[in-house]
Motif scaffolding. Structure first.
Motif, PDB file in Angstrom:
ATOM      1  N   GLU A 158       0.873  -1.163   0.000  1.00  0.00           N
ATOM      2  CA  GLU A 158       0.000   0.000   0.000  1.00  0.00           C
ATOM      3  C   GLU A 158       0.916   1.221   0.000  1.00  0.00           C
ATOM      4  O   GLU A 158       1.779   1.335   0.873  1.00  0.00           O
ATOM      5  N   PRO A 159       0.761   2.117  -0.962  1.00  0.00           N
ATOM      6  CA  PRO A 159       1.707   3.222  -1.101  1.00  0.00           C
ATOM      7  C   PRO A 159       1.811   4.129   0.123  1.00  0.00           C
ATOM      8  O   PRO A 159       2.838   4.758   0.331  1.00  0.00           O
ATOM      9  N   ASP A 160       0.761   4.176   0.958  1.00  0.00           N
ATOM     10  CA  ASP A 160       0.878   5.009   2.155  1.00  0.00           C
ATOM     11  C   ASP A 160       1.739   4.342   3.223  1.00  0.00           C
ATOM     12  O   ASP A 160       2.149   4.981   4.187  1.00  0.00           O
ATOM     13  N   GLU A 161       2.046   3.061   3.022  1.00  0.00           N
ATOM     14  CA  GLU A 161       2.941   2.350   3.943  1.00  0.00           C
ATOM     15  C   GLU A 161       4.372   2.300   3.409  1.00  0.00           C
ATOM     16  O   GLU A 161       5.329   2.543   4.122  1.00  0.00           O
ATOM     17  N   CYS A 162       4.512   1.941   2.130  1.00  0.00           N
ATOM     18  CA  CYS A 162       5.826   1.902   1.484  1.00  0.00           C
ATOM     19  C   CYS A 162       5.597   1.929  -0.025  1.00  0.00           C
ATOM     20  O   CYS A 162       5.043   0.983  -0.573  1.00  0.00           O
ATOM     21  N   SER A 163       6.018   2.997  -0.669  1.00  0.00           N
ATOM     22  CA  SER A 163       5.758   3.146  -2.105  1.00  0.00           C
ATOM     23  C   SER A 163       7.060   3.229  -2.879  1.00  0.00           C
ATOM     24  O   SER A 163       8.146   3.365  -2.301  1.00  0.00           O
ATOM     25  N   ILE A 164       6.945   3.186  -4.183  1.00  0.00           N
ATOM     26  CA  ILE A 164       8.132   3.365  -5.020  1.00  0.00           C
ATOM     27  C   ILE A 164       8.735   4.748  -4.773  1.00  0.00           C
ATOM     28  O   ILE A 164       9.954   4.918  -4.859  1.00  0.00           O
ATOM     29  N   ASP A 165       7.916   5.727  -4.406  1.00  0.00           N
ATOM     30  CA  ASP A 165       8.431   7.060  -4.080  1.00  0.00           C
ATOM     31  C   ASP A 165       9.319   7.040  -2.840  1.00  0.00           C
ATOM     32  O   ASP A 165      10.274   7.805  -2.750  1.00  0.00           O
ATOM     33  N   ASP A 166       8.992   6.176  -1.883  1.00  0.00           N
ATOM     34  CA  ASP A 166       9.849   6.039  -0.695  1.00  0.00           C
ATOM     35  C   ASP A 166      11.232   5.542  -1.093  1.00  0.00           C
ATOM     36  O   ASP A 166      12.242   6.027  -0.585  1.00  0.00           O
ATOM     37  N   PHE A 167      11.269   4.579  -1.997  1.00  0.00           N
ATOM     38  CA  PHE A 167      12.562   4.077  -2.485  1.00  0.00           C
ATOM     39  C   PHE A 167      13.292   5.151  -3.290  1.00  0.00           C
ATOM     40  O   PHE A 167      14.488   5.345  -3.137  1.00  0.00           O
ATOM     41  N   ALA A 168      12.565   5.843  -4.161  1.00  0.00           N
ATOM     42  CA  ALA A 168      13.178   6.851  -5.032  1.00  0.00           C
ATOM     43  C   ALA A 168      13.720   8.040  -4.245  1.00  0.00           C
ATOM     44  O   ALA A 168      14.670   8.690  -4.683  1.00  0.00           O
ATOM     45  N   ALA A 169      13.133   8.326  -3.101  1.00  0.00           N
ATOM     46  CA  ALA A 169      13.565   9.471  -2.297  1.00  0.00           C
ATOM     47  C   ALA A 169      14.999   9.309  -1.794  1.00  0.00           C
ATOM     48  O   ALA A 169      15.696  10.294  -1.585  1.00  0.00           O
ATOM     49  N   SER A 170      15.420   8.076  -1.602  1.00  0.00           N
ATOM     50  CA  SER A 170      16.790   7.791  -1.140  1.00  0.00           C
ATOM     51  C   SER A 170      17.338   6.617  -1.936  1.00  0.00           C
ATOM     52  O   SER A 170      17.425   5.493  -1.427  1.00  0.00           O
ATOM     53  N   PRO A 171      17.698   6.833  -3.200  1.00  0.00           N
ATOM     54  CA  PRO A 171      18.055   5.724  -4.084  1.00  0.00           C
ATOM     55  C   PRO A 171      19.233   4.873  -3.613  1.00  0.00           C
ATOM     56  O   PRO A 171      19.322   3.708  -3.958  1.00  0.00           O
ATOM     57  N   ALA A 172      20.126   5.431  -2.819  1.00  0.00           N
ATOM     58  CA  ALA A 172      21.283   4.648  -2.353  1.00  0.00           C
ATOM     59  C   ALA A 172      20.981   3.915  -1.048  1.00  0.00           C
ATOM     60  O   ALA A 172      21.760   3.071  -0.613  1.00  0.00           O
ATOM     61  N   THR A 173      19.852   4.226  -0.437  1.00  0.00           N
ATOM     62  CA  THR A 173      19.489   3.649   0.855  1.00  0.00           C
ATOM     63  C   THR A 173      18.610   2.427   0.654  1.00  0.00           C
ATOM     64  O   THR A 173      17.788   2.387  -0.252  1.00  0.00           O
ATOM     65  N   THR A 174      18.776   1.466   1.536  1.00  0.00           N
ATOM     66  CA  THR A 174      17.902   0.292   1.481  1.00  0.00           C
ATOM     67  C   THR A 174      16.718   0.495   2.422  1.00  0.00           C
ATOM     68  O   THR A 174      16.799   1.241   3.398  1.00  0.00           O
ATOM     69  N   ILE A 175      15.636  -0.167   2.092  1.00  0.00           N
ATOM     70  CA  ILE A 175      14.439  -0.171   2.930  1.00  0.00           C
ATOM     71  C   ILE A 175      14.142  -1.611   3.301  1.00  0.00           C
ATOM     72  O   ILE A 175      14.151  -2.497   2.438  1.00  0.00           O
ATOM     73  N   ARG A 176      13.887  -1.815   4.592  1.00  0.00           N
ATOM     74  CA  ARG A 176      13.538  -3.165   5.059  1.00  0.00           C
ATOM     75  C   ARG A 176      12.091  -3.461   4.689  1.00  0.00           C
ATOM     76  O   ARG A 176      11.186  -2.695   4.964  1.00  0.00           O
ATOM     77  N   TRP A 177      11.888  -4.612   4.033  1.00  0.00           N
ATOM     78  CA  TRP A 177      10.555  -5.091   3.676  1.00  0.00           C
ATOM     79  C   TRP A 177      10.169  -6.083   4.752  1.00  0.00           C
ATOM     80  O   TRP A 177      10.712  -7.184   4.829  1.00  0.00           O
ATOM     81  N   ASP A 178       9.234  -5.669   5.609  1.00  0.00           N
ATOM     82  CA  ASP A 178       8.860  -6.516   6.734  1.00  0.00           C
ATOM     83  C   ASP A 178       7.345  -6.610   6.848  1.00  0.00           C
ATOM     84  O   ASP A 178       6.620  -6.047   6.036  1.00  0.00           O
ATOM     85  N   GLY A 179       6.885  -7.330   7.838  1.00  0.00           N
ATOM     86  CA  GLY A 179       5.461  -7.422   8.101  1.00  0.00           C
ATOM     87  C   GLY A 179       4.715  -8.466   7.301  1.00  0.00           C
ATOM     88  O   GLY A 179       3.497  -8.576   7.421  1.00  0.00           O
ATOM     89  N   VAL A 180       5.402  -9.271   6.495  1.00  0.00           N
ATOM     90  CA  VAL A 180       4.734 -10.322   5.725  1.00  0.00           C
ATOM     91  C   VAL A 180       4.311 -11.431   6.695  1.00  0.00           C
ATOM     92  O   VAL A 180       5.146 -11.968   7.422  1.00  0.00           O
ATOM     93  N   ARG A 181       3.029 -11.745   6.702  1.00  0.00           N
ATOM     94  CA  ARG A 181       2.516 -12.753   7.626  1.00  0.00           C
ATOM     95  C   ARG A 181       1.691 -13.817   6.887  1.00  0.00           C
ATOM     96  O   ARG A 181       0.603 -14.186   7.288  1.00  0.00           O
ATOM     97  N   ASN A 182       2.233 -14.293   5.820  1.00  0.00           N
ATOM     98  CA  ASN A 182       1.668 -15.383   5.038  1.00  0.00           C
ATOM     99  C   ASN A 182       2.822 -16.337   4.761  1.00  0.00           C
ATOM    100  O   ASN A 182       3.887 -15.905   4.310  1.00  0.00           O
ATOM    101  N   TYR A 183       2.629 -17.616   5.057  1.00  0.00           N
ATOM    102  CA  TYR A 183       3.740 -18.567   4.956  1.00  0.00           C
ATOM    103  C   TYR A 183       4.275 -18.716   3.535  1.00  0.00           C
ATOM    104  O   TYR A 183       5.478 -18.811   3.326  1.00  0.00           O
ATOM    105  N   GLN A 184       3.379 -18.739   2.551  1.00  0.00           N
ATOM    106  CA  GLN A 184       3.861 -18.888   1.173  1.00  0.00           C
ATOM    107  C   GLN A 184       4.662 -17.662   0.747  1.00  0.00           C
ATOM    108  O   GLN A 184       5.737 -17.783   0.151  1.00  0.00           O
ATOM    109  N   ALA A 185       4.166 -16.461   1.088  1.00  0.00           N
ATOM    110  CA  ALA A 185       4.900 -15.234   0.758  1.00  0.00           C
ATOM    111  C   ALA A 185       6.231 -15.212   1.502  1.00  0.00           C
ATOM    112  O   ALA A 185       7.263 -14.827   0.945  1.00  0.00           O
ATOM    113  N   ARG A 186       6.232 -15.642   2.763  1.00  0.00           N
ATOM    114  CA  ARG A 186       7.483 -15.712   3.531  1.00  0.00           C
ATOM    115  C   ARG A 186       8.477 -16.646   2.867  1.00  0.00           C
ATOM    116  O   ARG A 186       9.662 -16.354   2.763  1.00  0.00           O
TER     117      ARG A 186
END
Length: 152
Positions: free
Chosen positions: A9-37
């Motif tokens: 959901e872009p209000d949680e983490c969007s491509i704009d968040d990544f683009a704002a700091s292109p050299a910085t990494t963002i942790r992708w967390d909060g996945v709570r589905n076993y297949q996705a995990r």
């Protein structure tokens, strides 16, 4: 290199968040589905990932990021203050994983789900199947190329 799509959901983490700091990494967390995990556990450094915006006005693929770390225990599962807290998860036996991602590119226009549904290359991809709720979806190389050709 493998290819993936991750929904957000872009209000949680969007491509704009990544683009704002292109050299910085963002942790992708909060996945709570076993297949996705399990898909996150399959990701390797350098894999490419489509960022798919959902639950918003412009639903679709908004850009590309790359995997910068192997999967590691998601720290939010241990934090009782986090909405992603899991009391069954322990430091010795974590149940959920996170991964770090870095910006690659943002598309000029979001590739809409309607446009993606008409793409022959995606005819077998779970993204376009009704009722698919997975937040992480593997893509074949030909599916990735098919989508990429839409932005050229």
């Amino acid at each position: 290199m493998a290819y993936w799509l991750m929904k957000t959901e872009p209000d949680e983490c969007s491509i704009d968040d990544f683009a704002a700091s292109p050299a910085t990494t963002i942790r992708w967390d909060g996945v709570r589905n076993y297949q996705a995990r399990n898909f996150i556990r399959d990701m390797e450094i350098g894999d490419r990932v489509f960022i798919y915006h959902s639950s918003c006005k412009k639903i679709g693929i908004a850009g590309v990021v790359e995997v910068t770390t192997p999967a590691y225990p998601d720290p939010t599962q241990f934090n009782p203050e986090s909405p992603y807290y899991d009391p069954k998860s322990t430091q010795d036996k974590p149940r959920w994983d996170a991964i770090d991602l870095r910006f690659v590119s943002k598309f000029d226009n979001v590739l809409s789900l309607d446009k993606l549904k008409n793409l022959t290359a995606l005819s077998e991809n779970p993204l376009i199947r009704m009722g698919n709720r997975l937040s992480v979806i593997p893509f074949t190389e030909s599916e990735w190329r098919g989508v990429s050709n839409l932005i050229k």
